[in-house]
Structure formats: C-alpha cells, structure tokens
Design an enzyme around this catalytic site. Sequence first.
Site, PDB file in Angstrom:
ATOM      1  N   GLN A 124       0.841  -1.200   0.000  1.00  0.00           N
ATOM      2  CA  GLN A 124       0.000   0.000   0.000  1.00  0.00           C
ATOM      3  C   GLN A 124       0.877   1.250   0.000  1.00  0.00           C
ATOM      4  OE1 GLN A 124      -1.758   0.650   3.843  1.00  0.00           O
ATOM      5  NE2 GLN A 124      -3.490   1.819   3.054  1.00  0.00           N
ATOM      6  N   SER A 127       1.097   6.482   2.540  1.00  0.00           N
ATOM      7  CA  SER A 127       1.737   7.478   3.411  1.00  0.00           C
ATOM      8  C   SER A 127       2.981   8.081   2.773  1.00  0.00           C
ATOM      9  CB  SER A 127       2.154   6.843   4.735  1.00  0.00           C
ATOM     10  OG  SER A 127       1.044   6.285   5.367  1.00  0.00           O
ATOM     11  N   GLU A 243      -9.292  -1.788   5.446  1.00  0.00           N
ATOM     12  CA  GLU A 243      -8.163  -1.987   6.350  1.00  0.00           C
ATOM     13  C   GLU A 243      -8.647  -2.148   7.789  1.00  0.00           C
ATOM     14  OE1 GLU A 243      -5.145   1.082   6.210  1.00  0.00           O
ATOM     15  OE2 GLU A 243      -3.751  -0.261   7.229  1.00  0.00           O
TER      16      GLU A 243
HETATM   17  C1  LIG Z   1       4.182  -0.472  11.534  1.00  0.00           C
HETATM   18  C2  LIG Z   1       3.624   0.492  10.550  1.00  0.00           C
HETATM   19  C3  LIG Z   1       3.248   0.039   9.280  1.00  0.00           C
HETATM   20  C4  LIG Z   1       2.733   0.929   8.351  1.00  0.00           C
HETATM   21  N1  LIG Z   1       2.426   0.456   7.093  1.00  0.00           N
HETATM   22  C5  LIG Z   1       1.991   1.331   6.146  1.00  0.00           C
HETATM   23  C6  LIG Z   1       1.779   0.884   4.801  1.00  0.00           C
HETATM   24  O1  LIG Z   1       1.950  -0.288   4.482  1.00  0.00           O
HETATM   25  N2  LIG Z   1       1.383   1.783   3.879  1.00  0.00           N
HETATM   26  C7  LIG Z   1       1.149   3.086   4.185  1.00  0.00           C
HETATM   27  O2  LIG Z   1       0.759   3.843   3.317  1.00  0.00           O
HETATM   28  N3  LIG Z   1       1.375   3.556   5.441  1.00  0.00           N
HETATM   29  C8  LIG Z   1       1.791   2.708   6.430  1.00  0.00           C
HETATM   30  N4  LIG Z   1       2.021   3.160   7.714  1.00  0.00           N
HETATM   31  C9  LIG Z   1       1.874   4.581   7.979  1.00  0.00           C
HETATM   32  C10 LIG Z   1       0.715   4.958   8.889  1.00  0.00           C
HETATM   33  O3  LIG Z   1      -0.498   4.880   8.224  1.00  0.00           O
HETATM   34  C11 LIG Z   1       1.017   6.370   9.410  1.00  0.00           C
HETATM   35  O4  LIG Z   1       2.180   6.298  10.183  1.00  0.00           O
HETATM   36  C12 LIG Z   1      -0.100   6.933  10.230  1.00  0.00           C
HETATM   37  O5  LIG Z   1      -1.240   7.162   9.445  1.00  0.00           O
HETATM   38  C13 LIG Z   1       0.310   8.233  10.942  1.00  0.00           C
HETATM   39  O6  LIG Z   1       0.897   9.153  10.091  1.00  0.00           O
HETATM   40  P1  LIG Z   1       2.290   9.844  10.486  1.00  0.00           P
HETATM   41  O7  LIG Z   1       3.232   8.758  10.786  1.00  0.00           O
HETATM   42  O8  LIG Z   1       2.638  10.789   9.434  1.00  0.00           O
HETATM   43  O9  LIG Z   1       1.991  10.609  11.822  1.00  0.00           O
HETATM   44  P2  LIG Z   1       1.360  12.075  11.940  1.00  0.00           P
HETATM   45  O10 LIG Z   1       0.146  12.141  11.092  1.00  0.00           O
HETATM   46  O11 LIG Z   1       2.395  13.097  11.737  1.00  0.00           O
HETATM   47  O12 LIG Z   1       0.916  12.056  13.460  1.00  0.00           O
HETATM   48  C14 LIG Z   1       1.745  12.459  14.555  1.00  0.00           C
HETATM   49  C15 LIG Z   1       0.854  12.568  15.788  1.00  0.00           C
HETATM   50  O13 LIG Z   1      -0.127  13.597  15.578  1.00  0.00           O
HETATM   51  C16 LIG Z   1      -1.426  13.101  15.758  1.00  0.00           C
HETATM   52  N5  LIG Z   1      -2.337  13.768  14.817  1.00  0.00           N
HETATM   53  C17 LIG Z   1      -2.148  14.038  13.509  1.00  0.00           C
HETATM   54  N6  LIG Z   1      -3.229  14.625  12.988  1.00  0.00           N
HETATM   55  C18 LIG Z   1      -4.124  14.747  13.988  1.00  0.00           C
HETATM   56  C19 LIG Z   1      -5.446  15.265  14.085  1.00  0.00           C
HETATM   57  N7  LIG Z   1      -6.103  15.780  13.038  1.00  0.00           N
HETATM   58  N8  LIG Z   1      -6.052  15.191  15.286  1.00  0.00           N
HETATM   59  C20 LIG Z   1      -5.432  14.659  16.364  1.00  0.00           C
HETATM   60  N9  LIG Z   1      -4.195  14.153  16.327  1.00  0.00           N
HETATM   61  C21 LIG Z   1      -3.554  14.199  15.159  1.00  0.00           C
HETATM   62  C22 LIG Z   1      -1.304  11.613  15.467  1.00  0.00           C
HETATM   63  O14 LIG Z   1      -2.346  10.887  16.083  1.00  0.00           O
HETATM   64  C23 LIG Z   1       0.056  11.302  16.038  1.00  0.00           C
HETATM   65  O15 LIG Z   1      -0.063  11.103  17.433  1.00  0.00           O
HETATM   66  C24 LIG Z   1       2.540   2.290   8.672  1.00  0.00           C
HETATM   67  C25 LIG Z   1       2.889   2.737   9.943  1.00  0.00           C
HETATM   68  C26 LIG Z   1       3.435   1.863  10.874  1.00  0.00           C
HETATM   69  C27 LIG Z   1       3.798   2.375  12.234  1.00  0.00           C
END
Ligand SMILES: Cc1cc2nc3c(=O)[nH]c(=O)nc-3n(C[C@H](O)[C@H](O)[C@H](O)COP(=O)(O)OP(=O)(O)OC[C@H]3O[C@@H](n4cnc5c(N)ncnc54)[C@H](O)[C@@H]3O)c2cc1C
Lengths: 399, 326
Positions: A124, A127, A243
């Site tokens: 996928q 991100s 998902e």
């Molecule tokens: C083990 C693992 C596997 C993954 N696999 C995939 C994959 O296969 N494909 C893929 O596309 N992605 C994948 N991801 C990515 C995952 O979907 C993202 O890490 C996740 O959606 C969070 O985005 P970010 O890491 O940019 O954090 P951010 O969005 O930057 O978040 C940082 C913090 O801010 C908070 N936050 C952000 N926006 C808001 C809001 N509007 N309100 C309140 N709080 C908020 C979050 O909850 C978090 O605590 C994976 C992640 C992990 C950890």
Amino acid sequence: MTETLADFRRRVADFLAHHGCPAGAAPSRSRRPADHVAAARVHQRALADAGLAGITWPVEVGGLGLGPEYRQAFAEESAGFETFSAVFTIGLGMCGPVLLALGTADQRSRYLPPLLRADEVWCQLFSEPGAGSDLAGLTTTAVPDDDGGWRIRGQKVWTTYAHHSDRALLLARTDPGKAKHRGITMFVLDMTAPGVTVRPLRQATGDAEFNEVFLDDVRVGPDDVVGAVDEGWRAATLMLMNERVALADNPIGSPVTLDAVVALANRTGRTTDPVVRKAVADAYVAQQQAELFARRIAGEVRVGRDPGALASIGKLAAGRLATQVSALALEVAGPDAVAWDPADPDGGLWAYGELYAPSLSIAGGTEQIQRTVLGERVLGLPREPQADRDVPFRELRRG
Amino acid sequence: MTPYTDEHDQLRASVRGLVRTDRSRARENTGHDVTLWRRMCDELGVAGLAIPEVQGGAGFGVVELAVVAEEVGRANLPSPFLTTAVAGLALAAAGEDVGAIARGERLATVSFSPDGRHVPDGDVADVLVLVDVTGASVEVVELGGVPRTALTTMDLTRGQAHLDLRGAPRREIDVPAHRVAALAATLLACEQIGGAERVLETSTAYASQRVQFGRPVGSFQAVKHLLADMLVDLELARSAQQHAVALAADTGTSAPVLDAASRTARAACSRAFTRISSDGIRVHGGIGYTWEHDAHLYFRRARASAVLFTPGDDADRLAAYAGLAS
Ligand SMILES: Cc1cc2nc3c(=O)[nH]c(=O)nc-3n(C[C@H](O)[C@H](O)[C@H](O)COP(=O)(O)OP(=O)(O)OC[C@H]3O[C@@H](n4cnc5c(N)ncnc54)[C@H](O)[C@@H]3O)c2cc1C
C-alpha cells in the site's frame, strides 16, 4: 450446487490437518523475515490449489463465490494455525476488495488470480513523509505523458513489505488545482518498474518490515488507473475502510498473546500472587471483549451490513489489548524480560512484544484519528473547523 | 452475534414507552413506583416473562428478560424487575408455586451473601432465594417475619437491606446454583449496558448542542475523543454482554462456559458503565454535577451495581479461565 457449510468446514479442517502450519511453527516473522514471506507464499498457493482461496471473491477471478459465513467458518477452523496475516492483509484484505469494487474487468482478471495464489504480493503506497494522518495532503504527483499514460514522481514511506512486493496500489496527485481531496488518483504500480527504489527502514523492534519508496519518473499506463482520474480519494477511503475491517477481523497481533503470558506465569510459579491474578483476569476480560467484538463485526459483514466506522473500535481494542498484555508479560517475567541469555531461543520475546505494541496505535490510522472517526461518523458529533477543505491544493499552507 | 430479533425490538419499544413516564422518583429516593410496576406486570407481564406458561408466566426466555433489563437500566428505573425475575425463574425451575410472583404481586429477590447482609431489594421482597455458589446449593427463605434494616444506599434506584436470617425457616430447592448466578450476573450486565448506552446518548446530544468559544463543545477533540472512548467501552462491553445472554438462553451451555461468559460480561459491563457514567458527568460540566441532573443517578447506579451479586472471587475465577494455575 453450493457446498454446504458443514462440508466446507470439513474441507478446511482436512486442508489444515495436512498443510496447516500451527501458530508459532512457521519461520519467525521477526528473525527470519524472508523465510516467513516465502512460507506465506507456499501456504497461500496450497490454499488456492485446494480451492480454498478467495472464499467470498467471484468465481471468474479464481474465488469461490461463497457468502461471508464461509469466511467466518474458515476463520473459526483456522484458530491455532498461522494465517500469515502480516503478509497478506494488505493484498488480500485491502487491495483485492478495492480492485473488486472499482477495478475494470481487465484489471480484475489480470491482477486478482495471481494475488489469490500469492504469485504476486501487494503493498500500500499511501503514506508520505509529509502526509500521514493527513493523507489527502500527499504530494507525489502523476503527470500525463504523451501516450495516455502517466509519470509518477515523489516519495512514499512506512510501506509495509514493499521489499517483498510485486505490485502496489498507489495514490498520487493528478490535479493540484483542485481541493486536496478532489485531485488525487489511485494507480496500480509494478514494483519492478524502472524508477522504483525500495529502501528498508528499521523499526523500533529492530526488524525491517516497512520501507521508504522513491518514485523517480515511474511510468504507468492508462490502464493502471483504478476507478476514475481525480476520484482516488473515494478509492482510498474504501481501502482504509477495508483496512479497519481486516484489522478488526484478523488483527496482525503482537506475538505476545495472553496464552503465552499465562503459560509463563504457570512455568515460573507466579500464579498465586494476587496482583498477577487480578492483572491476568483484567487482561482476560479485555481479550474476550476484543474477540467477541471482532466476531460481532464479522457477523455484521456476514449479513451484508456495512460495519463502516465501527471497525475503528476493533482497531482501538487491538491496540489497547496488545499494550495491556505486553505490560503484563513484563510484570510476570520480571528482570528476565529486559535482559536475557543470548542462547535462550525465547529470550527476547517479552521485550519484542512491548516494543511491538505501540505500532498498533499508529499503523492503519492513529488512535487519535480513529477516535475522531468514531466521534464524527458513529456518534455524529460536529466536525472540527477545516481550513483546507475547499481551497485548491496548490494554494494550501503546508509543512 | 446479537441475540435479538425484530420481535425483541417490539418488546423493547413497549417497555421503553411505558417506563419513560417515571423520571424524578429516584431523586426523591421513594423506592419503586408501585403503580408503574403494576402496569409493567399487567400490560407487559415482565415479572413472569420467562416463567413457563403452566406455572402462570408468559413462557418466554432469557433473551426477553435481557431486553427488559436493558430498558430498565436505560431509564435508570427504580424497579424490582431484576431481582424478582432472577429469583422467580429459579423458583419456577425448582417447581415451586410461582403464580403470584409471575403476576408481580409477590416480589422475590436473590442474594449471594449467606449472612443476609446487603440483600438487593431486601427492603421490599417477600421471599429470598439464597445462593451458595461454592457449596452449589440454593435455599428459599420466606421473609414474612424476618427483621430487616433498610439501608441508606449510594444508588438511589435500588434498595438494600440487612436481613436477620437467624431463625428464619429455610428450605433447599433443586436448581443449579451456577445457573442462578449466571442469570443474575448476565441480567445485571444488561442493565448496565442499557444505562451506559443512555448516558452516551445524552452526553453526545449535550456536546453537540452546548456552545463555548463559538463552537459546539463536541467539536473539540478533547471532548470528542472522550465520547469516542465511551463508545469503545460501550461496544466492547456490549459484545461480552450479548454473548453471555445468548449462552444463558441456551440450556445446553455447559457450567464452566456459562460461568466464564457471565463473569466476563459482568466485569466488562461494570467497568464500562462506571467509566461512561463518570465521564458523562464530565462532558456535561457544571450542570452535570447538579442534584437535578440525571448524570449522578447513573453514576450512583454504576458504582453500586459494580459490587452487586459479587461473590468476591471474580478475579480469581477469571484468571483461572485464562488458564492460570491455582
Ligand atoms: C508499523 C507500521 C506500518 C505501516 N504500514 C503502512 C503501509 O503499508 N502503507 C502506508 O501507506 N502507510 C503505512 N504506515 C503509515 C501509517 O499509516 C502512518 O504512520 C499513520 O497514518 C500516521 O501518520 P504519520 O506517521 O505521518 O503521523 P502524523 O500524522 O504526523 O501524526 C503524529 C501525531 O499527531 C497526531 N495527529 C495528527 N493529525 C491529527 C489530528 N487531526 N487530530 C489529532 N491528532 C492528530 C497523530 O495521532 C500522532 O499522534 C505504517 C505505519 C506503521 C507504524
């Protein structure tokens, strides 16, 4: 004539008796990742050969065309067996359903049969470094080329199993002049295409399951658009819904289960300590609730109801439970949990579980995002003011 | 899977329509509304719902009792329904004469404390079913001449009494103790789910309408996420509750399976109702802390229900069901 549920169950049990891999007997996902993926492919192929893959998928694409009650029966029969959900949830649980719902006849017949046989593993590509929770803020672009195809440029990150994958569903911006949710398109991407670079990233556990993926002028054809151009957000939402359902249904759980912790307590004699007994009881109640809830959701799907945002509850439950059980493991194991003899094959298990647990609160949408989904879509609470909803993407403040 | 069908929806609607009329009684702490109880019995037959027809009941089962218990809990109704339904069914199963109980004219109650202390609805009950889960025995005690001390209760919707059972005539009856215990725990869980569901509804409605800083407070994440957590607690607990109802309704369920499920449901629902009713007060702010508001009535019920019918060995048994050696 449709196979009866009882006959189907017998067939599943028979298959598992011959080809099933008891939970814990497969090559370790953590220590022998490549072998784990290879074993997963062999297992899925055997399932397909036995006529047990794609239970609810249409017959034309290699599925069995059966109702969701058969999938439920399969899940029940598989209790105690390795399902390789870490390898297949994205492809079979998420990409497959999206292609089934939105793919062209050609895409379905081309991609779904090899997906079902694990000849092709999917990942996928959603991100990005600048777009996680705010997925619609993605900046990977797809620019039309002269022969009706597209050139893709950008970077994806946290892509689970990209380094073992053959194909992906990718989101890219096709019209920055439209509002952020309206100028995105979903594409099928061949992971071996020129310009795709996959670099594994090490995770907190020390494993490297996710990756960063660089897309340097990668060409995709006109037939690779999934759904309609600029309507990729709909496809993305559908995928994210699948998902949550998939994760609620078959959580890619921590290897530290309550059973394992209880076995440890029984082995080490920490069974009469009232603090341990109370903590085990609490974890048992939490585990039962999570399991029964997952069954309830599966039941809803079975009768054709869309469990929609409720599946977020299952995701939150899985995250909470993993945290609770791994903390209990550290309590029971004591100092052995954090320092062990390198010769002990099970030495690092409890530490691994504790390090694994936080990922369940992030992957697939963070806990905070799930709560917002529940608050707005299930409880119907008023949305937060959104500054970025109707502004052309190129005029938005980012960073 | 939900144990409920469309017919249960009709029963639910009938009960809800009837119990809505009673609101302020609890606050006055005047015990249950006898007139309403008569209507519930005469119009809907709630007291004898699960008692077989040959014994004067309506011949339905545990699922129907569950529906009524949820509605009684939702309305936070001061009502002897729970205790008399559980005790009445136990007496009926033992072949006792339960005609007057099925009509709601005589009130039965159930307790697990051998010393007669803290008997729920002990202030109004005519007959007591005393369950000894460890000893696997069930006794029936006529309460006519028994001295009682009605207690002051935190929960204003369910009375309790210390009963002086010394010298009271007791008789053992033939009914499996674990089944009575499971039914009591399960129906209590139903009440708790009903109450929790109602608190979440009113809190959600309030947060959607109350405006501060120019926005409904429910649009603030701190409040929205609190409500979302309440929803998570509710739905997880509901899964355990519905599972216990389905198993209790099935006479073929084995003793350990039923015991594990009903204890799990009670533990889950006690925790969920406590958290939800407590956070319900918070979501409402100052108004939620007033005597006139219902929020504290639900919280009171939640705290008292969490220790009702508990034989005290719950954690120990649940740990054993998780596989922990003893
Ligand atoms: C083990 C693992 C596997 C993954 N696999 C995939 C994959 O296969 N494909 C893929 O596309 N992605 C994948 N991801 C990515 C995952 O979907 C993202 O890490 C996740 O959606 C969070 O985005 P970010 O890491 O940019 O954090 P951010 O969005 O930057 O978040 C940082 C913090 O801010 C908070 N936050 C952000 N926006 C808001 C809001 N509007 N309100 C309140 N709080 C908020 C979050 O909850 C978090 O605590 C994976 C992640 C992990 C950890």
